[in-house]
Write a protein that holds these residues in place. Structure first.
Motif, short mmCIF file in Angstrom:
data_model
loop_
_atom_site.label_atom_id
_atom_site.label_comp_id
_atom_site.label_asym_id
_atom_site.label_seq_id
_atom_site.Cartn_x
_atom_site.Cartn_y
_atom_site.Cartn_z
N ASP A 18 0.81 -1.22 0.00
CA ASP A 18 0.00 0.00 0.00
C ASP A 18 0.84 1.27 0.00
N GLU A 19 2.10 1.16 0.43
CA GLU A 19 3.00 2.31 0.44
C GLU A 19 3.85 2.40 -0.83
N GLY A 20 3.63 1.48 -1.76
CA GLY A 20 4.39 1.48 -3.00
C GLY A 20 5.74 0.82 -2.90
N GLU A 21 5.97 0.04 -1.84
CA GLU A 21 7.23 -0.67 -1.66
C GLU A 21 7.16 -2.01 -2.38
N LEU A 22 8.23 -2.33 -3.08
CA LEU A 22 8.30 -3.58 -3.83
C LEU A 22 8.51 -4.77 -2.91
N HIS A 23 7.84 -5.87 -3.25
CA HIS A 23 8.05 -7.15 -2.57
C HIS A 23 8.37 -8.18 -3.64
N TYR A 24 9.43 -8.94 -3.38
CA TYR A 24 9.90 -9.97 -4.30
C TYR A 24 9.63 -11.31 -3.63
N ALA A 25 8.76 -12.11 -4.22
CA ALA A 25 8.26 -13.33 -3.58
C ALA A 25 9.30 -14.45 -3.45
N PHE A 26 10.39 -14.38 -4.20
CA PHE A 26 11.33 -15.50 -4.22
C PHE A 26 12.71 -15.11 -3.72
N ASP A 27 12.79 -14.18 -2.80
CA ASP A 27 14.07 -13.77 -2.24
C ASP A 27 14.81 -14.99 -1.70
N ASP A 28 16.03 -15.19 -2.14
CA ASP A 28 16.89 -16.33 -1.75
C ASP A 28 16.37 -17.69 -2.23
N ASN A 29 15.46 -17.71 -3.18
CA ASN A 29 14.94 -18.95 -3.76
C ASN A 29 14.87 -18.82 -5.27
N ASP A 30 14.92 -19.96 -5.95
CA ASP A 30 14.75 -19.96 -7.40
C ASP A 30 13.30 -19.68 -7.77
N ILE A 31 13.12 -18.92 -8.83
CA ILE A 31 11.79 -18.69 -9.37
C ILE A 31 11.39 -19.95 -10.13
N PRO A 32 10.19 -20.48 -9.91
CA PRO A 32 9.76 -21.68 -10.64
C PRO A 32 9.81 -21.46 -12.16
N ASP A 33 10.12 -22.53 -12.87
CA ASP A 33 10.27 -22.45 -14.33
C ASP A 33 9.04 -21.84 -15.01
N ASP A 34 7.85 -22.13 -14.50
CA ASP A 34 6.64 -21.62 -15.15
C ASP A 34 6.45 -20.12 -14.97
N LEU A 35 7.23 -19.48 -14.09
CA LEU A 35 7.15 -18.04 -13.88
C LEU A 35 8.37 -17.30 -14.44
N ALA A 36 9.34 -18.04 -14.95
CA ALA A 36 10.60 -17.42 -15.42
C ALA A 36 10.38 -16.45 -16.58
N ALA A 37 9.52 -16.80 -17.52
CA ALA A 37 9.30 -15.92 -18.67
C ALA A 37 8.70 -14.58 -18.23
N SER A 38 7.74 -14.62 -17.33
CA SER A 38 7.14 -13.36 -16.87
C SER A 38 8.15 -12.55 -16.04
N ALA A 39 9.01 -13.23 -15.27
CA ALA A 39 10.04 -12.53 -14.51
C ALA A 39 11.03 -11.85 -15.45
N ARG A 40 11.42 -12.53 -16.51
CA ARG A 40 12.32 -11.92 -17.49
C ARG A 40 11.66 -10.72 -18.17
N SER A 41 10.40 -10.82 -18.44
CA SER A 41 9.66 -9.70 -19.02
C SER A 41 9.68 -8.51 -18.06
N ALA A 42 9.48 -8.78 -16.79
CA ALA A 42 9.50 -7.72 -15.79
C ALA A 42 10.87 -7.05 -15.72
N ILE A 43 11.92 -7.84 -15.80
CA ILE A 43 13.27 -7.29 -15.81
C ILE A 43 13.44 -6.34 -16.99
#
Length: 65
Positions: free
Chosen positions: A28-53
């Motif tokens: 609500d304050e506009g602070e970013l949260h990264y759901a996979f801190d210190d963990n691998d992003i699952p393969d099925d989410l990798a394409a969307s993560a690369r798009s976000a980058i």
């Protein structure tokens, strides 16, 4: 796949959260949260993560080598 987040550079535009809502979110304050801190992003989410980058306007995200 893992993502490095430059927390100092992030300005909370939220475009990453639009591209990869299961990976990134803004609170609500506009602070970013990264759901996979210190963990691998699952393969099925990798394409969307690369798009976000790719769309981050301040280059606060990068894929770890």
């Amino acid at each position: 796949m893992r993502v490095d987040v430059d927390w100092d550079r992030c300005e909370g535009h939220g475009i990453c959260a639009e591209q990869a809502p299961k990976v990134f979110s803004l609170d609500d304050e506009g602070e970013l949260h990264y759901a996979f801190d210190d963990n691998d992003i699952p393969d099925d989410l990798a394409a969307s993560a690369r798009s976000a980058i790719g769309v981050c306007p301040v280059a606060a995200l990068r894929e770890q080598a």
